[in-house]
Design a protein around this motif. Structure first.
Motif, PDB file in Angstrom:
ATOM      1  N   LYS A  51       0.842  -1.207  -0.013  1.00 26.90           N
ATOM      2  CA  LYS A  51      -0.017  -0.028  -0.062  1.00 26.90           C
ATOM      3  C   LYS A  51       1.109   1.327  -0.047  1.00 26.90           C
ATOM      4  CE  LYS A  51      -2.693  -1.606   3.303  1.00 26.90           C
ATOM      5  NZ  LYS A  51      -3.729  -1.603   4.398  1.00 26.90           N
ATOM      6  N   LYS A  52       1.842   1.190   0.601  1.00 30.73           N
ATOM      7  CA  LYS A  52       2.911   2.415   0.626  1.00 30.73           C
ATOM      8  C   LYS A  52       3.434   2.537  -0.813  1.00 30.73           C
ATOM      9  CE  LYS A  52       4.196   2.230   5.528  1.00 30.73           C
ATOM     10  NZ  LYS A  52       5.435   2.165   6.573  1.00 30.73           N
ATOM     11  N   GLN A  53       3.881   1.438  -1.214  1.00 27.34           N
ATOM     12  CA  GLN A  53       4.443   1.497  -2.731  1.00 27.34           C
ATOM     13  C   GLN A  53       3.517   2.018  -3.655  1.00 27.34           C
ATOM     14  OE1 GLN A  53       7.632  -0.047  -4.173  1.00 27.34           O
ATOM     15  NE2 GLN A  53       8.377  -0.133  -1.886  1.00 27.34           N
ATOM     16  N   LEU A  54       2.328   1.538  -3.428  1.00 29.13           N
ATOM     17  CA  LEU A  54       1.140   1.976  -4.340  1.00 29.13           C
ATOM     18  C   LEU A  54       1.116   3.657  -4.309  1.00 29.13           C
ATOM     19  CD1 LEU A  54      -0.911   1.325  -6.499  1.00 29.13           C
ATOM     20  CD2 LEU A  54      -2.490   0.832  -4.601  1.00 29.13           C
ATOM     21  N   ALA A  69       7.511   0.244 -12.712  1.00 27.44           N
ATOM     22  CA  ALA A  69       7.410   0.034 -11.509  1.00 27.44           C
ATOM     23  C   ALA A  69       5.619  -0.215 -11.244  1.00 27.44           C
ATOM     24  CB  ALA A  69       7.546   1.540 -10.687  1.00 27.44           C
ATOM     25  N   GLU A  70       4.933   0.099 -11.837  1.00 27.45           N
ATOM     26  CA  GLU A  70       3.431  -0.066 -11.976  1.00 27.45           C
ATOM     27  C   GLU A  70       3.123  -1.729 -12.219  1.00 27.45           C
ATOM     28  OE1 GLU A  70      -0.787   1.194 -13.655  1.00 27.45           O
ATOM     29  OE2 GLU A  70       0.780   2.054 -14.641  1.00 27.45           O
ATOM     30  N   LYS A  71       3.534  -2.253 -13.158  1.00 31.97           N
ATOM     31  CA  LYS A  71       3.811  -3.497 -13.493  1.00 31.97           C
ATOM     32  C   LYS A  71       4.395  -4.650 -12.226  1.00 31.97           C
ATOM     33  CE  LYS A  71       4.786  -7.068 -17.435  1.00 31.97           C
ATOM     34  NZ  LYS A  71       5.584  -7.316 -18.383  1.00 31.97           N
ATOM     35  N   MET A  72       5.258  -4.084 -11.728  1.00 37.24           N
ATOM     36  CA  MET A  72       5.790  -4.919 -10.709  1.00 37.24           C
ATOM     37  C   MET A  72       4.807  -4.759  -9.495  1.00 37.24           C
ATOM     38  SD  MET A  72       9.943  -3.411 -10.753  1.00 37.24           S
ATOM     39  CE  MET A  72      10.391  -4.097  -9.432  1.00 37.24           C
ATOM     40  N   ILE A  73       4.453  -3.565  -9.072  1.00 38.33           N
ATOM     41  CA  ILE A  73       3.300  -3.558  -7.883  1.00 38.33           C
ATOM     42  C   ILE A  73       2.165  -4.324  -8.165  1.00 38.33           C
ATOM     43  CG2 ILE A  73       1.944  -2.008  -6.690  1.00 38.33           C
ATOM     44  CD1 ILE A  73       4.213   0.220  -6.866  1.00 38.33           C
ATOM     45  N   ARG A  74       1.699  -4.427  -9.550  1.00 35.96           N
ATOM     46  CA  ARG A  74       0.486  -5.190  -9.845  1.00 35.96           C
ATOM     47  C   ARG A  74       0.648  -6.746  -9.708  1.00 35.96           C
ATOM     48  NH1 ARG A  74      -1.150  -5.114 -15.947  1.00 35.96           N
ATOM     49  NH2 ARG A  74       0.750  -6.467 -16.195  1.00 35.96           N
ATOM     50  N   SER A  75       1.845  -7.063 -10.180  1.00 39.93           N
ATOM     51  CA  SER A  75       2.329  -8.502  -9.961  1.00 39.93           C
ATOM     52  C   SER A  75       2.236  -8.953  -8.200  1.00 39.93           C
ATOM     53  CB  SER A  75       3.460  -8.826 -10.569  1.00 39.93           C
ATOM     54  OG  SER A  75       3.649  -8.531 -12.097  1.00 39.93           O
ATOM     55  N   ALA A  76       2.824  -7.937  -7.722  1.00 44.36           N
ATOM     56  CA  ALA A  76       2.873  -8.301  -6.316  1.00 44.36           C
ATOM     57  C   ALA A  76       1.526  -8.351  -5.644  1.00 44.36           C
ATOM     58  CB  ALA A  76       3.773  -7.028  -5.586  1.00 44.36           C
TER      59      ALA A  76
END
Length: 776
Positions: free
Chosen positions: A144-147, A278-285
């Motif tokens: 959530k912080k990353q997002l 970065a958005e793709k990485m956070i989505r996968s996470a």
């Protein structure tokens, strides 16, 4: 009706199997109680009174009612489950459950042992659930912080695009200061400071979270060295050649900066491409987090059902009602009473729908809950159909070959030189596909999660029936082409046109492999092409499990690559028109390419080991690279010995081949399979074995040794005539493919057991934003 033990075995999470209730061991304790009661019962007395009373049914009903009333009144007094609070050294307290027998049982020792085991299982399940729950909750907070950082940066970028004079957004992602395009004169700064824009508010919020922007008000509070106390760095994995080169360049630049402090490091700018990565990485996470939460929810429900089932069995055997009291304690335990997982799942669904699916819940659920493909009976039907066609066509081919005498001394050279290389390519490839289908079948039966290990999508992953369908379709087409080729030769057609059939068939299969249309397993075909691209471009692509697994398959298909070389030379040089077969083999370039093709699979695999050592800094990868270098040396020595048959090269081949073989056998058994452990409870195997029959492992070790030393034939030269030479080469190539298919099962079994030992059922996705200390 399916027994619950089999249902539990089919539904439990393989990587968490040891953390589940040991239902099978508890059943054994219940059976012991049953046997004890059976042995304690007095033998039945012979009833001398053969007459029946009309009051017998009334007595029977009265006895049943009294038994139920007594059991209901004494239900809470049979057992008492107490909870003890233990401090585990951390801030959290651990609750342990312990059962006391309030009422004496006739088989008191067995009952006490049963409940001690049951308490241990409950405490184990409870502790594991709490551990995983805390991990997922912590991961959720980090995501959530990353997002939030990602959303704020995207908002800043959108605002900067409206101001063309603002330039690209720079940020102090690294510990070294960077030059900014946002630096302005003091007068302009005074004018802008009077107007507080939403972008400035976002920057201020980011700075409160630890993100420092150059030339902002708070960034002027520097340390004595003139650097921010804390900065945020963006880490995009070097998965592509461009990112790999950038990572190496950046590392070298940092070394130069460290060695020469006078130089300034370039600014690390945040651009649209980095934000997309970065958005793709956070989505996968988020997808992996949701998957882990779903697994934990399944873990909770299955264990609850297991406790209920085993307590019902105990009540039935002991003729007591102890399940109600114990189930109350189970329902009060953390893994049932806690609703944090469910609430976090709902929160992840809403977050994912809002930020990654444009508020389209149906689209979000396709990512979060991908549907698995259902097994189709049509696939099984076509597998049987093509298998029957294959057997029939091959029988026809054998009859036609015998009648036409194609293997006679006058025609054997022409036929073997034109047909054998192409069709052997198809045969070896089909054999490899068939063995891969057998691997998939055995992995499924052994509950080995190959899709998780290879990181395949469950809705597009190939199943064993699909692999068999591809194999049978492939081979039926090849044998059909062989029959047509033979019929045309017998019919007296022009050899130039007839001999072009194998080349046309090869082009058709290459076109089908590259076809962009969504037909004939397009996700699998494109995944295969992507993996081959990663292998060829080693070490520039990040090495995944599936990449080096496929590269290992290529090391067993060197004869196939050599046949492709001869086929390409045969058709590109126009030899199929002139039938001058020696044109290619006598050429210097052809002989040099033989070395290159024999080296390439080992070279690719060695480069993958070097890349893994660079990424993970593990010296074992360098040792593994040495294995492939020794194989390259041995392959080159054997190729040279084929043209220079003297005692010197015979000694070189013998020494290099023995060294490479011993190296490979050690790595097969100890590293890849995890066997030959002298301290194991299973002699010279390993502690955990998936196959119940230990003798299979010993036979597999012996078989792998025999198939590894098949190179002896290349120096002994068991050849009589050209036809038998080609057939023997094909047989040895097939043995190597069979050895590789046999190796595949144990390699993935060992990888699966490593995941089980670490309870690793969810992939850990790296996150783009992390804090870095400028002082360090």
């Amino acid at each position: 009706m399916v027994k619950f033990s089999k249902e539990l075995e089919a539904q439990l999470i393989p990587e968490w199997k040891d953390a589940f209730v040991n239902y099978w061991q508890l059943k054994k304790h219940v059976k012991k109680i049953k046997l004890f009661r059976k042995n304690r019962q007095p033998p039945p007395e012979l009833n001398q009174d053969f007459c029946r009373s009309i009051f017998n049914p009334i007595r029977f009903i009265a006895m049943k009612l009294s038994t139920k009333l007594l059991s209901s009144n004494n239900n809470t007094e049979i057992i008492q489950v107490r909870s003890k609070t233990m401090e585990d050294g951390s801030d959290e307290e651990e609750i342990l459950y312990q059962t006391e027998l309030v009422q004496l049982f006739s088989e008191e020792d067995e009952v006490r042992v049963f409940f001690e085991r049951l308490d241990g299982e409950l405490n184990k399940v409870n502790q594991f659930y709490k551990t995983k729950e805390s991990e997922f909750l912590e991961r959720g907070e980090i995501l959530k912080k990353q997002l939030q950082i990602l959303v704020d940066l995207k908002r800043i970028l959108s605002d900067r695009r409206r101001k063309p004079n603002a330039g690209i957004l720079p940020c102090s992602w690294s510990s070294s200061p960077c030059n900014s395009d946002l630096s302005e004169s003091p007068t302009e700064m005074n004018d802008i400071s009077k107007e507080i824009s939403p972008t400035d508010e976002v920057i201020a919020a980011l700075e409160r979270n630890g993100v420092n922007f150059i030339n902002s008000a708070s960034s002027r509070a520097m340390t004595k060295k003139g650097k921010p106390k804390m900065a945020m760095r963006i880490d995009i994995p070097a998965t592509t050649p461009t990112r790999t080169i950038q990572a190496v360049t950046s590392m070298l630049w940092e070394d130069l900066v460290i060695n020469n402090p006078k130089k300034e490091a370039p600014g690390d700018f945040i651009n649209r491409k980095k934000i997309q990565c970065a958005e793709k990485m956070i989505r996968s996470a988020f997808v992996e987090l949701y998957r882990g939460l779903g697994l934990l929810k399944t873990y909770s429900s299955l264990n609850m059902v297991a406790f209920t089932k085993i307590l019902k069995k105990f009540d039935k055997v002991s003729n007591q009602q102890a399940s109600a009291s114990y189930l109350k304690a189970v329902k009060r335990s953390h893994f049932i009473s806690s609703d944090k997982v469910v609430r976090l799942m709902d929160e992840v669904e809403s977050i994912f729908t809002k930020h990654f699916a444009n508020n389209d819940r149906k689209k979000a659920m396709k990512f979060l809950r991908p549907q698995k493909q259902r097994d189709s009976h049509m696939v099984t039907f076509f597998v049987g159909l093509f298998t029957g066609c294959l057997v029939s066509l091959f029988s026809v081919y054998i009859i036609l070959a015998h009648l036409s005498g194609i293997f006679s001394p006058s025609t054997e050279t022409a036929y073997m030189e034109t047909v054998y290389p192409v069709f052997s390519v198809f045969a070896l490839l089909s054999l490899h596909l068939f063995l891969y289908g057998c691997n998939l079948f055995m992995w499924k039966n052994a509950r080995i999660n190959d899709n998780f290990i290879f990181e395949f999508a469950p809705n597009t992953a190939l199943k064993y029936r699909d692999a068999f369908l591809i194999c049978t379709t492939f081979m039926t087409s090849v044998v059909g082409a062989m029959v047509i080729h033979l019929l045309l030769r017998i019919g007296g057609f022009s050899p130039t046109h007839v001999d072009s059939i194998p080349g046309i068939l090869l082009l058709i299969f290459i076109a089908l492999l590259l076809c962009p249309l969504d037909i004939f397993y397009r996700p699998t075909r494109f995944c295969f092409l992507r993996i081959i691209r990663n292998i060829i471009c080693s070490p520039f692509y990040k090495v995944l499990m599936v990449d080096f697994f496929m590269a290992d398959q290529l090391t067993s298909q060197i004869p196939l690559l050599r046949h492709l070389e001869s086929t390409a030379c045969y058709f590109l040089a126009g030899s199929f028109k002139t039938h001058e077969y020696a044109t290619c083999k006598n050429g210097k370039l052809y002989r040099q390419l033989a070395y290159v093709i024999s080296f390439l699979p080992y070279y690719w695999r060695a480069m993958q080991c070097a890349r893994r050592w660079f990424d993970e800094n593990d010296l074992n990868h360098l040792a593994n690279m040495g294995k492939y270098v020794s194989a390259m040396v041995a392959a080159g020595a054997r190729l040279t010995y084929a043209t220079k048959s003297n005692h010197l090269w015979f000694s070189v081949v013998l020494v290099t081949s023995v060294v490479a073989t011993v190296y490979q056998l050690y790595w097969d058994f100890v590293r890849d399979w995890g066997l030959l452990n002298p301290n194991s409870k299973n002699p010279w195997l390993r502690d955990d074995l998936i196959l119940k029959n230990k003798s299979i492992y010993y036979l597999s070790i012996a078989l792998n040794v025999v198939l590894r030393v098949a190179w002896i034939e290349s120096i002994m030269r068991f050849r009589i005539d050209p036809v038998q030479t080609h057939l023997l080469d094909f047989f040895l190539a097939s043995l190597e493919v069979i050895r590789r298919g046999h190796w595949n099962f144990y390699r993935l079994e060992n990888e699966h057991l490593n995941n089980v030992g670490k309870f690793r059922a969810v992939k850990t996705v790296p996150l783009p934003f992390r804090e870095t200390d400028s002082e360090g």
